[in-house]
Structure formats: structure tokens, C-alpha cells
Design a protein around this motif. Structure first.
Motif, mmCIF file in Angstrom:
data_model
loop_
_atom_site.group_PDB
_atom_site.id
_atom_site.type_symbol
_atom_site.label_atom_id
_atom_site.label_comp_id
_atom_site.label_asym_id
_atom_site.label_seq_id
_atom_site.Cartn_x
_atom_site.Cartn_y
_atom_site.Cartn_z
ATOM 1 N N ILE A 1 -15.053 18.519 -38.229
ATOM 2 C CA ILE A 1 -16.390 18.946 -38.620
ATOM 3 C C ILE A 1 -17.074 19.486 -37.382
ATOM 4 N N LEU A 2 -17.381 20.777 -37.401
ATOM 5 C CA LEU A 2 -17.934 21.420 -36.215
ATOM 6 C C LEU A 2 -19.386 21.811 -36.428
ATOM 7 N N LEU A 3 -20.105 21.811 -35.335
ATOM 8 C CA LEU A 3 -21.512 22.175 -35.340
ATOM 9 C C LEU A 3 -21.759 23.207 -34.247
ATOM 10 N N TYR A 4 -22.247 24.374 -34.654
ATOM 11 C CA TYR A 4 -22.633 25.382 -33.664
ATOM 12 C C TYR A 4 -24.059 25.099 -33.183
ATOM 13 N N ILE A 5 -24.242 25.129 -31.872
ATOM 14 C CA ILE A 5 -25.548 24.914 -31.272
ATOM 15 C C ILE A 5 -25.908 26.145 -30.460
ATOM 16 N N LEU B 1 -18.650 19.810 -31.270
ATOM 17 C CA LEU B 1 -19.897 20.548 -31.069
ATOM 18 C C LEU B 1 -19.590 21.797 -30.259
ATOM 19 N N ILE B 2 -20.083 22.944 -30.728
ATOM 20 C CA ILE B 2 -19.817 24.211 -30.059
ATOM 21 C C ILE B 2 -21.118 24.754 -29.479
ATOM 22 N N CYS B 3 -21.138 24.937 -28.183
ATOM 23 C CA CYS B 3 -22.308 25.464 -27.496
ATOM 24 C C CYS B 3 -22.194 26.990 -27.429
ATOM 25 N N ALA B 4 -23.210 27.704 -27.940
ATOM 26 C CA ALA B 4 -23.138 29.169 -28.018
ATOM 27 C C ALA B 4 -24.409 29.803 -27.435
ATOM 28 N N PHE B 5 -24.290 30.938 -26.725
ATOM 29 C CA PHE B 5 -23.102 31.695 -26.377
ATOM 30 C C PHE B 5 -23.123 32.005 -24.886
ATOM 31 N N ALA B 6 -21.951 32.132 -24.280
ATOM 32 C CA ALA B 6 -21.827 32.671 -22.930
ATOM 33 C C ALA B 6 -21.492 34.161 -23.051
ATOM 34 N N ASN B 7 -21.909 34.947 -22.061
ATOM 35 C CA ASN B 7 -21.717 36.391 -22.100
ATOM 36 C C ASN B 7 -20.656 36.843 -21.099
ATOM 37 N N ILE B 8 -20.303 38.130 -21.178
ATOM 38 C CA ILE B 8 -19.326 38.724 -20.270
ATOM 39 C C ILE B 8 -20.042 39.718 -19.365
ATOM 40 N N ASN B 9 -19.825 39.596 -18.073
ATOM 41 C CA ASN B 9 -20.441 40.519 -17.113
ATOM 42 C C ASN B 9 -19.855 41.921 -17.292
ATOM 43 N N GLY C 1 -19.415 35.349 -26.527
ATOM 44 C CA GLY C 1 -19.605 36.560 -27.313
ATOM 45 C C GLY C 1 -20.742 36.410 -28.305
ATOM 46 N N GLY C 2 -20.408 36.406 -29.610
ATOM 47 C CA GLY C 2 -21.421 36.294 -30.642
ATOM 48 C C GLY C 2 -21.887 37.645 -31.154
ATOM 49 N N GLY C 3 -22.795 37.607 -32.127
ATOM 50 C CA GLY C 3 -23.243 38.831 -32.768
ATOM 51 C C GLY C 3 -24.001 39.774 -31.876
ATOM 52 N N SER C 4 -24.664 39.247 -30.831
ATOM 53 C CA SER C 4 -25.447 40.109 -29.942
ATOM 54 C C SER C 4 -24.653 40.569 -28.715
ATOM 55 N N ALA C 5 -23.380 40.230 -28.647
ATOM 56 C CA ALA C 5 -22.555 40.621 -27.502
ATOM 57 C C ALA C 5 -22.370 42.137 -27.468
ATOM 58 N N ASN C 6 -22.192 42.677 -26.274
ATOM 59 C CA ASN C 6 -22.004 44.117 -26.086
ATOM 60 C C ASN C 6 -20.565 44.489 -26.464
ATOM 61 N N HIS C 7 -20.431 45.222 -27.561
ATOM 62 C CA HIS C 7 -19.107 45.560 -28.071
ATOM 63 C C HIS C 7 -18.301 46.387 -27.072
ATOM 64 N N PHE D 1 -13.841 32.147 -28.903
ATOM 65 C CA PHE D 1 -14.099 33.566 -28.694
ATOM 66 C C PHE D 1 -14.641 34.170 -29.986
ATOM 67 N N SER D 2 -15.837 34.747 -29.920
ATOM 68 C CA SER D 2 -16.487 35.302 -31.106
ATOM 69 C C SER D 2 -16.698 36.810 -30.928
ATOM 70 N N TRP D 3 -15.798 37.592 -31.529
ATOM 71 C CA TRP D 3 -15.866 39.053 -31.434
ATOM 72 C C TRP D 3 -15.870 39.617 -32.854
#
Length: 594
Positions: free
Chosen positions: A9-13, A36-44, A81-87, A121-123
């Protein structure tokens, strides 16, 4: 020996919502979750290393220790990543080997630095065949780097993916996902949004009888594509979408809409939906066809998952033997109501369930014995009365003909009955294709040249239902008119075929729900009572209020069809017996029904 993980059972935070660790320590009910999943880290964008801002740094550094104070056994992951990540940045990273190495090395280093036990990884914008190929390579190299670590517990590696393995122009690299990832988070939501569609929809529909854009189809696509069910984790959205209705009176699923309501995107959290319903006195509706709740206030229509839906979806995940479920996202819940509901369904093993199990164990042998006894009696009786039955048929042929005349024949007494050509039905059902099959001998939905949706009952050449019984069913169903009786449109007897053409019932038959361990939850007691009342009204009409007294003789769950509103309609009159109004008893001389 391979260890199979328990139901997780996972929880996104989402930390950018202001959920900092100090608040998490006193607020997050960590005991409700295994991960528990901590979101999100970005890519430089230049170094392709994991980018952690100064504000995120303090959150990441204390997150794991903070949540473990309430649940020491909880596992934490960092999502990237996530929905706001730079494609374009992600595309550049995955398409170059040195960029991938910089990213992979920095991600593992960051996870170790902050105490995370896994990486996610969320792409979601991956789409082209090149994207999929590079993604496969990334996961292969990422897992190899994790395997090369020594002296530490192995990091978990997961990914978030859409509801289906199919993207707009490609398919996900299932071989790489299966080999290199521990599991996948299936984002079975946002299938429809008010900014995209000008009609109301269930954005996280479990089922959809009209199209493939639904959770059930998506999960099947992953499994049929070669991904084990125990590598799939089903997503449960703790939010819904609000549409603006064109006409407040037309407020069902699929009603015309003019765009979002309440907010710019139409998205609204479960907590706010509950407050909205209480504030405006909105009427809550549960739709069992799609498995979704919705409510309306004036021109505002909101579709979302409430308690009933969560129960069905968690049961679905367990029945399909999925690895678990995750919720997106925690601040949207209302006092942990949906999270607790999901946990309760997952842990449902109390005395009531044990009682049901014991009852099943007892009943199955008893029923088996009864069936065997019944079969023996039937065989003996059939052998003994075979001669009598033949004599009876000859003796009573005149009486039977009179009764059949009362009902009318194909053409004279049912002027609205269509005599369909075999070729028309063949085209409508796509040559009786498997995709159009509805149980044994049934096909639908078929579409006639005039656009009408139909269902076809095609009797086998070896069917025990003779021509008289077929004629009986055609005439009876054509002449009987009641809201709880299925309506026959016509028949086809070309090429020695015997086919009945009915109005199409989109929700199939009652047994489809009653005997399915998941779909039975779609029928709450209120709906079951409505179905019982409808069947009762249909039987009352047949036996008391129609022109002739009609006994169905084959009433069972598979012969109760359900329309788009889940209203019952009695079908299959092949075994029905006609009586005159003054008759109160008769000897049928043979056993019928199933």
C-alpha cells in the motif's frame, strides 16, 4: 527460493504542496501504508544530475526518519520527474549514454544521502518509439548500477506508467520493465478531463462498456503484454473533476458539457468534494456500470471516487492478484476516510468472511448431491415416460395448436416484428465475431444499417430448443409489452438458422455481477432491491395482467438482463408455457429449465 511481496500500500506525498516533515510527523497516518513515496525530485538541465533545491533539501534529509517514527517498518522511496517535469530535458538525458550515467549515479547517491530505500521514475510524457527504446536502456543501466553496489541493502526501483501499455504512437518496453523494475505504479486516472472533453466522463472508470479507455482494459493490456500481475500497483485518485453542464437536466455520464467548473482545470480534491456536497446539499449517485460516483448542483457536475468505488477497486486489485494499490495524493483525502476504507477492504478477514467460507464449504457438497439425485430421477423418468410423452404430444397437438393461435404467428399477430435477412445480421455482428460474443449463442452489441444497437440470440443447429419453442419465444416476446420484459425486434430463419433480434442491454445479465467476486460489489442492497422489484413486476404482468397467463419456467440470473440504468428485464421465453386465464393448473409432462 523467490519471495513474493505482500500486498503493498503506497502513499504519494507531494512536498511542494507544503507538506513538510514537521507536519508529516504529527499528521501522516503512516501505519495505513507499507510504502511512502516522496515526490518530486528534478533533473538538472545541463548536468543531468538529480536537482535538489535548498528548500527540498531540508525536506528530503529528514523525511525518512520522520515518517518512521510512527511506522518503523514503512519503506520510503524518492520519485523523480512527475507531470511538471521538463520533457525535453528527460529526452536529452535518456538518449545519451553519458547523460544517463550522470543521472543514474546522482540518483543513487541522493537516495543514500537522504535515507530513501528506493527510487521511482515518473515520465508520463514518453510517447515515441525512440522514447520507449531509450527508457528500456535507462532501466537496464540503472538496475545494473544498483546491483553493483556492495555493503548496503539493495535499492528498490519502480516507475509510474499510464493506465495502459499503449501510448499514442508506441508501446511501453515491457521486457525491460519486467526485468529491471520491482513494480509499476499504474496511473489509472485522468483518462478524461474537462479541458479535453465536452461531455461528462468518469476520469478513473474501472469499466466502460462503450470503449477501451478504462482501468480493467488497461490492466489487462499490461498483463497480456507479458507483465506479471504481481508487478502492477493500481492507482487510486483522491480527487475528481468538475464539468459545467450544457443542460442541468441532462446530468448523467456522457452529458454535454462546456468545460471545467469550480477551478481552472476542473480538478477538485476529495476533501473539497465532500465539503461541496454538504454545503450545497448535492445528491450523490453511484454508477455501477463505470464504477464511479458523481453529484450535480445546477450546471456543476462532479465525478469522483467515493467509499463504494474504493472498495470495489481494492477488491479488483486483490482478485486480479496485483501487487497492491497506491493513493494519489495524501493531502486530498478527507480525514483519511478513503485511505482507511482501502485498508479495511484489504484486511477483510473477520468472522463474517470466515462464516461465508464455512457456508460455501458446507453447501457445495450438498448441492452436488442434490444435483446428482435430480439427474438420476430425470434419467429414470425420461426413460420410463418416453413412450407416454410421444402419445401425449399426438393426443394434445390440437390443444397446443389452439394455444399457439392465441399467441399469433410470426406475421399476422405481430405486425411490428421484423423479418431480418441473414446478411444484415451477419454485418451487424461483424460475422458473429468473438469480440461481439455475449455468452453462449449471444452476440452484441451489433449495429444495424439504421444505427440501431441490437443483441442477437443465435440457436445452435444442435440446440434442444425446437422450432415450436423458437416460434413460441418469438411470438410471446413480440406481443408482450412491459418495462421489465426485454423487447424483441425481429427474427431470422434464413439458411435454416433460428435467430432472435433483441434490443441491446449494455449491462449484460444479472449473473455477470452476482457470481463475480469483484463485480458483485457494484450491486449494493438498494440496487438489488430495485432489481428484485423489477423482476417481480415483470412476473406479475406475465401471470396476471397480460392477455394470456404465461409461466416463464426458466427464470434465472442469466435470463435477467440489465439496461443502461441497471433496470432488470426478463428474457428468454423459449420454455414459457401459455395458459388461458381460467386455468389454474396443468401437467407439463417433462422437466424444463436449467
Amino acid at each position: 527460493m523467490v519471495m513474493v511481496p505482500k500486498f503493498i500500500i503506497l502513499l504519494y506525498i507531494f512536498l511542494s504542496l507544503g507538506l513538510n516533515p514537521s507536519r508529516a510527523q504529527t499528521w501522516i497516518q503512516a501505519a495505513l501504508f507499507t510504502h511512502l513515496i516522496c515526490a518530486f525530485a528534478n533533473i538538472n538541465a545541463s548536468s543531468y544530475q538529480l536537482s535538489v533545491s535548498s528548500s527540498d533539501d531540508q525536506h528530503f534529509s529528514t523525511f525518512t526518519n520522520t515518517v518512521k517514527q510512527k511506522n518503523p517498518s514503512v519503506t520510503t522511496l524518492l520519485s523523480i520527474g512527475g507531470g511538471s517535469a521538463n520533457h525535453s530535458v528527460i529526452v536529452s538525458m535518456v538518449s545519451n549514454s553519458s547523460h544517463r550515467k550522470s543521472f543514474i549515479d546522482s540518483s543513487i547517491k541522493t537516495a543514500r544521502l537522504y535515507g530513501f530505500q528506493g527510487l521511482d521514475f515518473s515520465w508520463g510524457s514518453a510517447n515515441t518509439s525512440s522514447d520507449m527504446s531509450n527508457m528500456a536502456t535507462l532501466f537496464q543501466e540503472w538496475q545494473a548500477a544498483i546491483d553493483s553496489e556492495t555493503g548496503q541493502s539493495k535499492l528498490i526501483l519502480t516507475a509510474a506508467v499510464p493506465y495502459s501499455q499503449y501510448s499514442e504512437s508506441s508501446t511501453y518496453p515491457i521486457d525491460s520493465l519486467r526485468t529491471n523494475l520491482n513494480w509499476l505504479h499504474v496511473n489509472a486516472f485522468d483518462l478524461y478531463m474537462p479541458k479535453w472533453q465536452n461531455f461528462t466522463r468518469a476520469h478513473a472508470a474501472l469499466y466502460d462498456p462503450t470503449r477501451n479507455r478504462n482501468t480493467d482494459f488497461g490492466i489487462e493490456s499490461w498483463i497480456n503484454g507479458g507483465l506479471p500481475a504481481n508487478k502492477l500497483v493500481l492507482g487510486l485518485p483522491l480527487y475528481g473533476y468538475a464539468w459545467t453542464l450544457v443542460n442541468p437536466r441532462d446530468n448523467t455520464i456522457g452529458a454535454p458539457a462546456s468545460g471545467p467548473a469550480i477551478s481552472k482545470s476542473g480538478q477538485i480534491s476529495y476533501k473539497d468534494i465532500r465539503n461541496y456536497i454538504q454545503s450545497y446539499g448535492a445528491t450523490l449517485v453511484y454508477n455501477a456500470t463505470f464504477v464511479v460516483n458523481y453529484c450535480t448542483v445546477g450546471t456543476t457536475w462532479i465525478g469522483f471516487d467515493d467509499v463504494e468505488v474504493v472498495k470495489v477497486k481494492v477488491s479488483f486489485a486483490k482478485e486480479r492478484k496485483l501487487l497492491g494499490y497506491f493513493v494519489w495524493q495524501v493531502p486530498y483525502d478527507d480525514n483519511w476516510l478513503l485511505s482507511q476504507t482501502a485498508v479495511d477492504v484489504n484486511g477483510e478477514n473477520g468472522t463474517e468472511k470466515k462464516g461465508r467460507l464455512s457456508l460455501t464449504i458446507i453447501l457445495i457438497p450438498v448441492i452436488g448431491i442434490l444435483i446428482l439425485i435430480g439427474a438420476l430421477k430425470y434419467y429414470i423418468r425420461r426413460t420410463k415416460n418416453k413412450k407416454k410423452d410421444t402419445e401425449y404430444k399426438a393426443k394434445n397437438s390440437k390443444s397446443k395448436a389452439n394455444l399457439m393461435t392465441k399467441a399469433g404467428d410470426f406475421n399476422n399477430n405481430a405486425p411490428n416484428l421484423m423479418d431480418y435477412r441473414f446478411s444484415d445480421i451477419e454485418v451487424a455482428t461483424n460475422r458473429f465475431s468473438f469480440e461481439n460474443k455475449l455468452g453462449e449463442g449471444g452476440y452484441g452489441p451489433g449495429v444495424l444499417s439504421d444505427g440501431r444497437e441490437i443483441a442477437v440470440k443465435k440457436l445452435s443447429k444442435t440446440s434442444t430448443q425446437g422450432f415450436e419453442e423458437f416460434k413460441n419465444e418469438v411470438m410471446l416476446t413480440a406481443k408482450l409489452q412491459h418495462v421489465n420484459l426485454v423487447r424483441v425486434l425481429g427474427f431470422c430463419i434464413e439458411r435454416e438458422e433460428r435467430m432472435l433480434v433483441y434490443e441491446f442491454m449494455p449491462n449484460k445479465s444479472l449473473d455477470y455481477y452476482l457470481y463475480d467476486p469483484i463485480k458483485r460489489y457494484m450491486l449494493d442492497w438498494e440496487k438489488r432491491v430495485e432489481i428484485i422489484e423489477g423482476v417481480t413486476q415483470g412476473l406479475l404482468y406475465l401471470q396476471e395482467y397480460s392477455r394470456l397467463k404465461i409461466i416463464h419456467r426458466d427464470l434465472k440470473a442469466s435470463n435477467i438482463l440489465l439496461d443502461e440504468a441497471m433496470k432488470p428485464k426478463i428474457s428468454d421465453f423459449g420454455m414459457a408455457r401459455i395458459f388461458s386465464k381460467d386455468e389454474v393448473e396443468a401437467n407439463t409432462h417433462r422437466i424444463v429449465g436449467t
